[in-house]
Design a protein around this motif. Structure first.
Motif, PDB file in Angstrom:
ATOM      1  N   LYS A 133       0.821  -1.214   0.000  1.00  0.00           N
ATOM      2  CA  LYS A 133       0.000   0.000   0.000  1.00  0.00           C
ATOM      3  C   LYS A 133       0.856   1.266   0.000  1.00  0.00           C
ATOM      4  O   LYS A 133       0.478   2.277  -0.598  1.00  0.00           O
ATOM      5  CB  LYS A 133      -0.949  -0.010   1.205  1.00  0.00           C
ATOM      6  CG  LYS A 133      -1.869  -1.219   1.235  1.00  0.00           C
ATOM      7  CD  LYS A 133      -2.572  -1.432  -0.096  1.00  0.00           C
ATOM      8  CE  LYS A 133      -3.310  -2.743  -0.140  1.00  0.00           C
ATOM      9  NZ  LYS A 133      -3.911  -3.016  -1.476  1.00  0.00           N
ATOM     10  N   ALA A 134       2.022   1.218   0.677  1.00  0.00           N
ATOM     11  CA  ALA A 134       2.919   2.374   0.658  1.00  0.00           C
ATOM     12  C   ALA A 134       3.450   2.624  -0.752  1.00  0.00           C
ATOM     13  O   ALA A 134       3.601   3.780  -1.184  1.00  0.00           O
ATOM     14  CB  ALA A 134       4.074   2.151   1.629  1.00  0.00           C
ATOM     15  N   PRO A 153      -2.141   8.973  -3.606  1.00  0.00           N
ATOM     16  CA  PRO A 153      -1.894   9.482  -2.244  1.00  0.00           C
ATOM     17  C   PRO A 153      -2.860   8.970  -1.185  1.00  0.00           C
ATOM     18  O   PRO A 153      -2.535   9.004   0.002  1.00  0.00           O
ATOM     19  CB  PRO A 153      -2.039  11.003  -2.430  1.00  0.00           C
ATOM     20  CG  PRO A 153      -1.689  11.244  -3.866  1.00  0.00           C
ATOM     21  CD  PRO A 153      -2.214  10.045  -4.603  1.00  0.00           C
ATOM     22  N   VAL A 154      -4.029   8.489  -1.593  1.00  0.00           N
ATOM     23  CA  VAL A 154      -5.008   8.022  -0.614  1.00  0.00           C
ATOM     24  C   VAL A 154      -4.466   6.856   0.223  1.00  0.00           C
ATOM     25  O   VAL A 154      -4.909   6.629   1.356  1.00  0.00           O
ATOM     26  CB  VAL A 154      -6.326   7.615  -1.321  1.00  0.00           C
ATOM     27  CG1 VAL A 154      -6.131   6.344  -2.140  1.00  0.00           C
ATOM     28  CG2 VAL A 154      -7.444   7.432  -0.304  1.00  0.00           C
ATOM     29  N   PHE A 155      -3.459   6.127  -0.320  1.00  0.00           N
ATOM     30  CA  PHE A 155      -2.871   5.003   0.419  1.00  0.00           C
ATOM     31  C   PHE A 155      -1.788   5.454   1.396  1.00  0.00           C
ATOM     32  O   PHE A 155      -1.378   4.680   2.261  1.00  0.00           O
ATOM     33  CB  PHE A 155      -2.282   3.979  -0.558  1.00  0.00           C
ATOM     34  CG  PHE A 155      -3.323   3.240  -1.352  1.00  0.00           C
ATOM     35  CD1 PHE A 155      -4.135   2.289  -0.752  1.00  0.00           C
ATOM     36  CD2 PHE A 155      -3.489   3.496  -2.698  1.00  0.00           C
ATOM     37  CE1 PHE A 155      -5.097   1.611  -1.482  1.00  0.00           C
ATOM     38  CE2 PHE A 155      -4.451   2.822  -3.440  1.00  0.00           C
ATOM     39  CZ  PHE A 155      -5.262   1.882  -2.835  1.00  0.00           C
ATOM     40  N   GLY A 156      -1.305   6.682   1.263  1.00  0.00           N
ATOM     41  CA  GLY A 156      -0.337   7.237   2.200  1.00  0.00           C
ATOM     42  C   GLY A 156       0.877   6.343   2.411  1.00  0.00           C
ATOM     43  O   GLY A 156       1.488   5.861   1.449  1.00  0.00           O
ATOM     44  N   ILE A 182      -5.597   0.191   4.876  1.00  0.00           N
ATOM     45  CA  ILE A 182      -5.886  -0.974   5.724  1.00  0.00           C
ATOM     46  C   ILE A 182      -7.105  -1.733   5.205  1.00  0.00           C
ATOM     47  O   ILE A 182      -7.129  -2.970   5.202  1.00  0.00           O
ATOM     48  CB  ILE A 182      -6.094  -0.521   7.185  1.00  0.00           C
ATOM     49  CG1 ILE A 182      -4.759  -0.036   7.766  1.00  0.00           C
ATOM     50  CG2 ILE A 182      -6.663  -1.656   8.038  1.00  0.00           C
ATOM     51  CD1 ILE A 182      -4.848   0.512   9.166  1.00  0.00           C
ATOM     52  N   ALA A 183      -8.114  -1.003   4.716  1.00  0.00           N
ATOM     53  CA  ALA A 183      -9.303  -1.660   4.172  1.00  0.00           C
ATOM     54  C   ALA A 183      -8.964  -2.473   2.925  1.00  0.00           C
ATOM     55  O   ALA A 183      -9.399  -3.626   2.774  1.00  0.00           O
ATOM     56  CB  ALA A 183     -10.380  -0.619   3.856  1.00  0.00           C
ATOM     57  N   LEU A 242       5.864  -4.617  -6.293  1.00  0.00           N
ATOM     58  CA  LEU A 242       4.515  -5.120  -6.054  1.00  0.00           C
ATOM     59  C   LEU A 242       4.427  -6.607  -6.367  1.00  0.00           C
ATOM     60  O   LEU A 242       3.831  -7.388  -5.608  1.00  0.00           O
ATOM     61  CB  LEU A 242       3.500  -4.332  -6.885  1.00  0.00           C
ATOM     62  CG  LEU A 242       3.290  -2.870  -6.485  1.00  0.00           C
ATOM     63  CD1 LEU A 242       2.361  -2.175  -7.459  1.00  0.00           C
ATOM     64  CD2 LEU A 242       2.746  -2.786  -5.062  1.00  0.00           C
ATOM     65  N   ILE A 243       5.018  -7.024  -7.496  1.00  0.00           N
ATOM     66  CA  ILE A 243       5.018  -8.449  -7.851  1.00  0.00           C
ATOM     67  C   ILE A 243       5.776  -9.248  -6.800  1.00  0.00           C
ATOM     68  O   ILE A 243       5.331 -10.313  -6.352  1.00  0.00           O
ATOM     69  CB  ILE A 243       5.663  -8.657  -9.238  1.00  0.00           C
ATOM     70  CG1 ILE A 243       4.826  -7.968 -10.316  1.00  0.00           C
ATOM     71  CG2 ILE A 243       5.812 -10.146  -9.549  1.00  0.00           C
ATOM     72  CD1 ILE A 243       5.481  -7.967 -11.686  1.00  0.00           C
TER      73      ILE A 243
END
Length: 479
Positions: free
Chosen positions: A114-115, A122-125, A133-134, A294-295
């Protein structure tokens, strides 16, 4: 009794076992190395750190290899070896510590996923916002459903993910080697303006838990020994996987010192490998590494989910955990263990909302929790060699295995000490309530919960847990 066709279908080849080891180790840690080492030390300190970590972990890998051959009846080695060598409660503590470490490693993976997305959205901060977290919760339970469909399929996906993430890392190494600035590397060598050996050793000390974290997963083939087509593949996969990953870790760390000044490396955001790649080839390089990350983490997350559930299941089969954790479904997946694992990950994920540096905390706690099981595996190898059990008289291998086990035992003990009292207290807070599973298992067997020695050990853990809670309450330690 011959294995059923479904059981045979779940067996893993040598290549799959190697991929499981590499996939377990190569995850979030390697992509954070440039900044993590840049903040702590220069190139010389990094070399010393990798020599210490490489030697210690190589000895541990060789202990796993030896034990897989000398004790072929012990499946899920990291738990079974501790129980065989030191009794039920230490065996349980080893299984529980390793399981909690796996859960925390998965939490670190979810935060970093998520980072990384937060760089673009930016919503994931920093990976701990409500939206992050959701969405991590959705990913958690999506992987849960995937694993329920079968270990073989999940391991195959992990193999694909392993190859997919190694290729970008190799590309990073090639580009860094070509563009290496030798003058800059020389300036970064000592980590300080003036050469100072005492300062270098202080720098090395600060990297120790980090080096443990990037090697966690070395036991992957041993944990999955019951799925191996050929038990001889277990030791080979452990050593081959370790040596492959060690080369990647050393090259990524050292070559980065020839790309940016140490202070520049230290200032890079996570994933810092992306920042180094961007400095070499432009913005597309940073984006490329972020996608590779990410992978990598998705594959790493899957590996940890499999390992966590497997060690709980094996402990339950051996009646050291409650029987509900031994249940499997039609695909031979340990459903009870998988549900408890993912519920624990969910709980830890919610706690990260309140942690100041959630990723770093999860990383270091993973190292602290897994070092205890590593210590008992090495100590069991030392015990066998010392007593001569499974060895012929005057057998040279006994001396060789004894030396390897002694080095691995000292290394694990040294790393526990290097972690400091904070992580011992935090670990005790997790061990103490976890002991309820051990008590339930003993009650199912209609046995006394503890021997006198085990009662003393449990009392010590409870005291440490109470001290840890008090320290958190007064702010002496923080998460």
């Amino acid at each position: 009794m011959a294995p059923s066709s479904n059981e045979a279908d779940q067996k893993l080849s040598r290549n799959a076992l190697i991929a499981l080891v590499i996939g377990s180790m190569v995850g979030s840690g390697i992509f954070a190395l440039p900044a993590s080492f840049g903040r702590a030390t220069g190139a010389f300190g990094a070399i010393i750190a990798w020599v210490i970590a490489g030697a210690g972990m190589l000895m541990l890998a060789l202990v796993f290899q030896s034990l897989s051959q000398r004790k072929p009846d012990l499946d899920a080695g990291i738990y079974a070896y501790a129980k065989a060598g030191f009794g039920d409660y230490i065996g349980f503590a080893s299984a529980a510590g390793y399981w909690i470490g796996c859960c925390l490693a998965d939490v670190a993976c979810l935060i970093l996923i998520k980072a990384t997305l937060g760089i673009f959205f930016p919503v994931f901060g920093d990976g701990t916002t409500p939206i992050a977290i959701a969405s991590a919760t959705l990913l958690l339970w999506g992987v849960h459903l995937l694993v329920l469909r079968g270990i073989k399929g999940a391991a195959a996906l992990n193999t694909v993910a392993t190859y997919a993430k190694i290729i970008p890392i190799l590309l990073f190494i090639v580009v860094a080697a070509i563009t290496l600035d030798r003058e800059l590397f020389t300036r970064n060598f000592w980590g300080t303006e003036q050469p100072d050996l005492s300062d270098v050793f202080t720098q090395v000390h600060s990297t120790m838990l980090l080096t443990v974290f990037v090697f966690v997963g070395i036991e992957g083939a041993s944990v999955y020994s019951r799925y191996a087509r050929n038990r001889a593949d277990i030791g080979f996969a452990t050593v081959a996987g370790f040596l492959s990953v060690l080369c990647l870790l050393v090259l990524v760390t050292l070559l980065s010192y020839g790309v940016l000044p140490r202070e520049g490396l230290a200032a890079l955001p996570t994933p810092s490998m992306a920042g180094v790649m961007e400095a070499m080839v432009g913005r597309w390089g940073g984006a490329f590494i972020s996608v590779a990350l990410l992978i990598s983490i998705l594959g790493n997350y899957l590996s940890w989910s499999l390992l966590a559930a497997e060690v709980l299941h094996s402990a339950a089969v051996n009646r050291t955990m409650p029987s509900f954790l031994a249940r499997v479904n039609l695909h031979n997946v340990p459903t009870g263990a998988l549900w408890l694992t993912n519920c624990a990950i969910q709980l830890f994920l919610l706690v990260t909302w309140f942690a100041e540096y959630a990723f770093t905390l999860a990383l270091k706690m993973t190292s602290a929790m897994t070092l205890v099981p590593y210590f008992f595996v090495a100590a069991y190898g030392l015990k066998l060699a010392w007593r001569g059990e499974t060895y012929n008289a005057l057998e040279r291998a006994r001396v060789v295995d004894g030396v390897r086990s002694a080095v691995a035992t000292l290394y694990a003990a040294g790393m526990i000490y290097a972690g400091g009292p904070k992580f011992l207290l935090l670990s005790s807070i997790l061990y103490a309530p976890g002991t309820l599973l051990f008590v339930l298992a003993k009650r199912e067997r209609k046995e006394a919960a503890f021997t006198p020695f085990e009662a003393v050990l449990f009392a010590a853990i409870m005291l440490a847990a109470c001290a840890g809670v008090y320290a958190l309450a007064i702010g002496a330690i923080s998460i």
